[in-house]
Write an enzyme that holds these catalytic residues in place. Structure first.
Site, short mmCIF file in Angstrom:
data_model
loop_
_atom_site.label_atom_id
_atom_site.label_comp_id
_atom_site.label_asym_id
_atom_site.label_seq_id
_atom_site.Cartn_x
_atom_site.Cartn_y
_atom_site.Cartn_z
N CYS A 206 30.69 44.71 35.62
CA CYS A 206 30.45 44.61 36.87
C CYS A 206 28.94 45.05 37.40
O CYS A 206 28.28 44.45 38.15
CB CYS A 206 31.77 44.96 37.72
SG CYS A 206 32.94 44.02 37.47
N LYS B 200 36.26 41.09 45.07
CA LYS B 200 35.79 39.67 44.35
C LYS B 200 36.69 39.70 43.23
O LYS B 200 37.24 40.58 42.90
CB LYS B 200 34.44 39.73 43.99
CG LYS B 200 33.87 40.98 43.46
CD LYS B 200 34.23 41.44 42.21
CE LYS B 200 33.67 42.75 41.72
NZ LYS B 200 34.11 43.25 40.43
N ASP C 212 33.22 49.08 42.40
CA ASP C 212 34.16 48.90 41.71
C ASP C 212 34.97 50.39 41.34
O ASP C 212 35.46 50.72 40.11
CB ASP C 212 34.50 48.01 40.48
CG ASP C 212 34.29 46.93 40.79
OD1 ASP C 212 34.02 46.18 42.03
OD2 ASP C 212 34.35 45.73 39.82
#
Ligand code: VGL
Ligand code: ZN
Length: 221
Positions: free
Chosen positions: A166, A122, A24
């Site tokens: 994450c 996601k 990310d």
């Protein structure tokens, strides 16, 4: 689950059964972004450097539809960083971020990992969040474990944003999926809301996640 992380040889030399998971590294998580992680931009040059030592690189993107269930704006009267109970458990509410196709969802402009073979997105189900790149919040798999197994990957090395969401959820789920797991601690930055950073490191340690610094990774000339 209490397991001892394997002792790693230093310098750490990534091989064909290792993957670097760049988590990310997106504009919305950088300073100036909609869910800015303090000092988040600092991970970019470190990831660029260590990535050169890996033949296997996967990059992930948080990738939410407008009106996603994790956005505070979706819940009247709720503010960012409050929590709510959903069918799958506690959900932290966030500012709108990483909306599919928006500039904030793009990779950081300085991220230079052109050899990344897979970009895994996601968090795209409107009603389910997914901090983890392996399993969404309701437990259903993203398919990443299957991809890595088919590629004969044994060890997942993580860096990116945010350490306490994450990165940590992905690291713990990677252990659950049977991979050896290493986090490059200086190539991550955390959000740290309501003690989340300390809780994340405790969960990773309990799951048998090992730690390295980027300087301990052998980089090619
Ligand atoms: C993340 C909060 C919300 C992350 C994603 O990438 O760590 N954190 N969505
Ligand atoms: Zn998100």
């Amino acid at each position: 689950m209490t397991e001892h992380a394997a002792t790693l040889a230093i310098p750490f030399v990534p091989g064909s059964s290792d993957v670097l998971l760049a988590v990310d590294v997106q504009n919305d998580f950088l300073p100036g972004g909609r869910l800015a992680v303090p000092d988040g931009h600092a991970v970019v040059p470190l990831i660029n450097r260590v990535a050169r030592a890996f033949t296997n690189v996967v990059a992930t993107q948080d990738w939410h539809p407008p009106g996603h269930i994790s956005f505070a704006s979706t819940h009247p009267g709720k503010a960012p960083f409050e929590t709510i109970e959903l069918a799958y458990g506690k959900q932290v509410l966030w500012p709108d971020h990483c909306v599919q196709g928006s500039p904030g969802a793009d990779f950081a402009p300085g991220l230079a990992i052109p050899h990344a073979a897979l970009v895994l997105r996601k968090g795209y189900h409107p009603q389910v969040d997914s901090y983890s790149t392996f399993n969404e919040a309701d437990g259903r798999p993203t398919g990443l474990a299957g991809y890595l197994r088919e590629r004969r990957i044994m060890r997942v090395v993580l860096a990116g944003l945010a350490t306490d969401f994450c990165v940590a959820y992905s690291a713990v789920d990677a252990r659950r999926a049977g991979f050896d797991v290493v986090v490059i601690e200086d190539a991550c930055r955390g959000i740290d809301t309501a003690g989340s950073l300390a809780a994340a490191w405790a969960a990773m340690t309990a799951a048998g996640v090992a730690r390295l610094t980027s300087a301990e990774i052998a980089t090619p000339r």
